[in-house]
Design a protein around this motif. Structure first.
Motif, mmCIF file in Angstrom:
data_model
loop_
_atom_site.group_PDB
_atom_site.id
_atom_site.type_symbol
_atom_site.label_atom_id
_atom_site.label_comp_id
_atom_site.label_asym_id
_atom_site.label_seq_id
_atom_site.Cartn_x
_atom_site.Cartn_y
_atom_site.Cartn_z
ATOM 1 N N GLY A 163 19.333 -7.242 -6.203
ATOM 2 C CA GLY A 163 20.549 -7.571 -5.490
ATOM 3 C C GLY A 163 20.999 -6.521 -4.499
ATOM 4 O O GLY A 163 21.615 -6.849 -3.469
ATOM 5 N N ARG A 164 20.716 -5.256 -4.772
ATOM 6 C CA ARG A 164 21.136 -4.188 -3.862
ATOM 7 C C ARG A 164 20.513 -4.339 -2.470
ATOM 8 O O ARG A 164 21.047 -3.815 -1.485
ATOM 9 C CB ARG A 164 20.792 -2.824 -4.447
ATOM 10 C CG ARG A 164 21.829 -2.287 -5.416
ATOM 11 C CD ARG A 164 23.176 -2.168 -4.760
ATOM 12 N NE ARG A 164 24.245 -1.826 -5.709
ATOM 13 C CZ ARG A 164 25.513 -1.952 -5.458
ATOM 14 N NH1 ARG A 164 25.911 -2.433 -4.275
ATOM 15 N NH2 ARG A 164 26.427 -1.626 -6.355
ATOM 16 N N TRP A 165 19.396 -5.043 -2.384
ATOM 17 C CA TRP A 165 18.790 -5.243 -1.064
ATOM 18 C C TRP A 165 19.642 -6.157 -0.191
ATOM 19 O O TRP A 165 19.526 -6.140 1.033
ATOM 20 C CB TRP A 165 17.366 -5.782 -1.222
ATOM 21 C CG TRP A 165 16.422 -4.696 -1.623
ATOM 22 C CD1 TRP A 165 16.159 -4.259 -2.888
ATOM 23 C CD2 TRP A 165 15.662 -3.869 -0.748
ATOM 24 N NE1 TRP A 165 15.268 -3.207 -2.863
ATOM 25 C CE2 TRP A 165 14.938 -2.952 -1.561
ATOM 26 C CE3 TRP A 165 15.503 -3.807 0.632
ATOM 27 C CZ2 TRP A 165 14.089 -1.994 -1.019
ATOM 28 C CZ3 TRP A 165 14.653 -2.854 1.173
ATOM 29 C CH2 TRP A 165 13.954 -1.962 0.337
ATOM 30 N N GLY A 166 20.511 -6.938 -0.820
ATOM 31 C CA GLY A 166 21.444 -7.733 -0.034
ATOM 32 C C GLY A 166 22.372 -6.842 0.770
ATOM 33 O O GLY A 166 22.727 -7.158 1.916
ATOM 34 N N ASN A 167 22.757 -5.701 0.176
ATOM 35 C CA ASN A 167 23.585 -4.726 0.901
ATOM 36 C C ASN A 167 22.835 -4.145 2.086
ATOM 37 O O ASN A 167 23.431 -3.845 3.125
ATOM 38 C CB ASN A 167 24.023 -3.602 -0.034
ATOM 39 C CG ASN A 167 24.875 -4.081 -1.183
ATOM 40 O OD1 ASN A 167 24.636 -3.705 -2.327
ATOM 41 N ND2 ASN A 167 25.866 -4.907 -0.912
ATOM 42 N N PHE A 168 21.537 -3.971 1.929
ATOM 43 C CA PHE A 168 20.731 -3.442 3.032
ATOM 44 C C PHE A 168 20.751 -4.398 4.219
ATOM 45 O O PHE A 168 20.974 -3.986 5.359
ATOM 46 C CB PHE A 168 19.295 -3.221 2.563
ATOM 47 C CG PHE A 168 18.320 -2.939 3.678
ATOM 48 C CD1 PHE A 168 18.367 -1.742 4.372
ATOM 49 C CD2 PHE A 168 17.359 -3.880 4.043
ATOM 50 C CE1 PHE A 168 17.474 -1.475 5.413
ATOM 51 C CE2 PHE A 168 16.464 -3.621 5.072
ATOM 52 C CZ PHE A 168 16.524 -2.419 5.761
ATOM 53 N N MET A 224 20.678 -12.539 -3.426
ATOM 54 C CA MET A 224 21.459 -12.804 -4.636
ATOM 55 C C MET A 224 20.828 -13.916 -5.461
ATOM 56 O O MET A 224 20.776 -13.853 -6.695
ATOM 57 C CB MET A 224 22.894 -13.190 -4.273
ATOM 58 C CG MET A 224 23.721 -12.077 -3.662
ATOM 59 S SD MET A 224 23.876 -10.625 -4.738
ATOM 60 C CE MET A 224 22.828 -9.466 -3.876
ATOM 61 N N PHE A 225 20.335 -14.952 -4.777
ATOM 62 C CA PHE A 225 19.681 -16.064 -5.469
ATOM 63 C C PHE A 225 18.436 -15.575 -6.204
ATOM 64 O O PHE A 225 18.199 -15.939 -7.365
ATOM 65 C CB PHE A 225 19.301 -17.164 -4.472
ATOM 66 C CG PHE A 225 18.538 -18.300 -5.098
ATOM 67 C CD1 PHE A 225 19.199 -19.269 -5.847
ATOM 68 C CD2 PHE A 225 17.160 -18.391 -4.950
ATOM 69 C CE1 PHE A 225 18.490 -20.302 -6.435
ATOM 70 C CE2 PHE A 225 16.441 -19.427 -5.533
ATOM 71 C CZ PHE A 225 17.113 -20.391 -6.278
#
Length: 267
Positions: A129-134, A20-21
């Motif tokens: 940011g979607r990689w945070g969901n991963f 996110m950062f």
């Protein structure tokens, strides 16, 4: 998969937070660079970004809580515990947009032009940011097979990341990330056109993201629901319609005075 990136004593830094950062940082850099080209005052820009981020986070949380109100009414203190998870990108966009409109009117900025400037940074932030969901193994799609995932020629770490409790799932985070990355490239290319109207970059963003989210949401297992309706799909339809209106607005009006770039004689 370990969601913790770094642990020092009692302090834990999660991959989600780092992702996110990174998303916010990249978006901020892009927005600042373009704002300077468009001669936006530095003090106005700093306030816009700082309070815009806060408004986006608040909007993302409020949106999520409203669609899970029964759960949060049982334990109201959970509402402020955002670190337990529970934010929604549509809420972030709505919260940020409300602040942008109010602030732009106060500072006499062109709302549509500011939306255009932000749209380019926003879509790449979503891709990152979607990689945070991963890393959190969340926001995935429905069950699928190992053979299907291999047919997509995905790196093994993604395949294994989608192997949760013995079941393989569609990597919807990846579908959206790639789509947003392509959208980012398209917006950059369109922005180079000296004759685009204000609002058209935002229009493209809304249509591009709306189409993707509508279909990908159909694969998700964690959709926010209003009865039997997936809220994100309704919002996506609104995005698409709004985007088309924004893109065509000054074309239909045959108004050549509202260009994104300041045209010089001979352009």
């Amino acid at each position: 998969m370990n969601s913790v990136a770094l642990e020092v004593g009692p302090i834990k830094i999660y991959w989600y937070s780092l992702t996110m950062f990174a998303a916010i940082l990249v978006a901020t850099i892009l927005i600042v660079r373009e704002s300077k080209k468009q001669k936006i005052n530095d003090n106005i820009l700093i306030d816009l970004i700082f309070y815009g981020i806060i408004s986006g986070i608040l909007g993302a949380r409020i949106y999520y809580v409203l669609f899970n109100l029964d759960y949060y009414l049982q334990d109201p203190l959970e509402i402020i515990k955002i670190w337990h998870g529970g934010i929604a990108i549509h809420g972030a966009i709505i919260g940020g947009l409300i602040f942008l409109i109010l602030y732009s009117k106060k500072k006499k900025l062109n709302v549509l032009k500011m939306m255009d400037i932000i749209a380019v940074g926003l879509i790449i932030a979503q891709a990152i940011g979607r990689w945070g969901n991963f890393f959190n193994q969340e926001a995935h799609g429905v069950e699928t097979s190992l053979s299907f995932l291999k047919s997509l020629h995905l790196p093994n770490f993604i395949i294994e990341g989608m192997h949760i409790n013995g079941v393989y799932y569609h990597p919807t985070f990846l579908y959206e990330s790639i789509w947003c990355l392509l959208g980012f490239i398209i917006l950059l290319l369109v922005r180079k056109n000296k004759k685009i109207n204000i609002g058209q970059l935002s229009g493209i963003y809304l249509v591009w993201y709306g189409i993707e989210r509508f279909f990908v949401e159909g694969l998700r297992t964690d959709s926010l629901m209003l009865g039997s309706i997936r809220v994100a799909q309704v919002v996506s339809i609104i995005y698409i319609i709004s985007g088309i209106v924004l893109f065509l607005f000054y074309i239909v009006k045959k108004d050549n005075k509202h260009k994104y770039h300041e045209l010089k004689k001979g352009d």
